[in-house]
Write a protein that holds these residues in place. Structure first.
Motif, short mmCIF file in Angstrom:
data_model
loop_
_atom_site.label_atom_id
_atom_site.label_comp_id
_atom_site.label_asym_id
_atom_site.label_seq_id
_atom_site.Cartn_x
_atom_site.Cartn_y
_atom_site.Cartn_z
N THR A 203 -7.84 5.37 3.99
CA THR A 203 -6.55 5.32 5.43
C THR A 203 -6.91 5.86 6.33
OG1 THR A 203 -5.57 6.06 3.36
CG2 THR A 203 -4.91 7.38 4.94
N ALA B 13 -9.78 5.65 -1.45
CA ALA B 13 -7.85 5.72 -0.65
C ALA B 13 -8.61 6.59 0.55
CB ALA B 13 -7.63 5.53 -1.68
N SER B 14 -8.56 7.56 0.54
CA SER B 14 -8.73 8.02 1.65
C SER B 14 -8.86 8.41 2.32
CB SER B 14 -9.06 9.72 1.15
OG SER B 14 -7.77 10.16 0.11
N THR C 158 -7.62 2.61 8.90
CA THR C 158 -6.89 2.74 9.09
C THR C 158 -6.32 3.27 9.75
OG1 THR C 158 -6.46 1.36 6.79
CG2 THR C 158 -4.52 1.22 7.99
N LEU D 122 -0.97 1.19 3.76
CA LEU D 122 -1.49 2.08 3.62
C LEU D 122 -0.44 2.29 2.43
CD1 LEU D 122 -2.42 4.03 5.98
CD2 LEU D 122 -4.08 2.42 4.33
N TRP E 194 -1.73 2.84 -1.85
CA TRP E 194 -1.27 4.48 -2.83
C TRP E 194 -0.31 4.81 -3.44
CZ3 TRP E 194 -4.41 8.62 -2.14
CH2 TRP E 194 -5.08 8.62 -1.56
#
Length: 170
Positions: free
Chosen positions: A43, A39-40, A46, A9, A13
């Motif tokens: 995240t 990406a969020s 994950t 992550l 980022w």
């Protein structure tokens, strides 16, 4: 798993942070919001997966899967078992089996045989102790509850907000 997830992550980022000025230089604000959405969401997923675990306590077992947490009193645990992929299952009284996502038969599991090792630990745990009769009367059944994960839930909310922003700015 948590360390690997954190590093992955962090790299993702960092790449996102490096890409933002390039997109803004070309006046692609919608693309920045779209990347933030993706990406969020990654995240959030994950964080949910990395937070999975199995905890042996004196009075029972807690299984933290991506969405739900199961609390199983010791006297309700029949034995550990394995599915056809080698993933760990916990057989409970009443012919029910609960999957332990943290030991679901992944490639890592096949290399290091972690499900088998944990299965043996559970067998030793079952053989090693008994629960008092008062504890048996207090908690007699398997309880399932939604597993809140602050990092995952915040990332999911950020994904929703940035997704709306992506739609507005596109």
């Amino acid at each position: 798993m948590r360390v690997f997830a954190g590093v992955a992550l962090g790299v993702m980022w960092t790449i996102f942070g490096a890409a933002v000025p390039v997109f803004l230089e070309r006046n692609n604000v919608g693309d920045v919001w779209f990347l933030a959405t993706c990406a969020s969401a990654v995240t959030a997923l994950t964080a949910r997966i990395a937070g999975c675990s199995l905890v042996l306590r004196e009075d029972g077992i807690s299984i933290r899967n991506p969405i739900f947490t199961y609390r199983i009193p010791r006297h309700c645990v029949a034995c550990p078992s394995f599915d056809e992929k080698g993933g760990l299952m916990i057989a409970v009284v009443g012919d029910k089996e609960l999957e332990v996502f943290a030991y679901a038969g992944s490639v890592v599991d096949r290399l290091w045989r972690t499900s088998e090792k944990v299965g043996h630990e559970i067998e030793q745990w079952l053989a090693g102790g008994t629960q008092s009769s008062s504890a048996r009367q207090e908690g007699g059944e398997v309880r399932r509850s939604f597993r809140w994960s602050v990092p995952a839930d915040l990332a999911l909310a950020a994904s929703a907000v940035s997704g709306v922003a992506a739609l507005i700015t596109s």
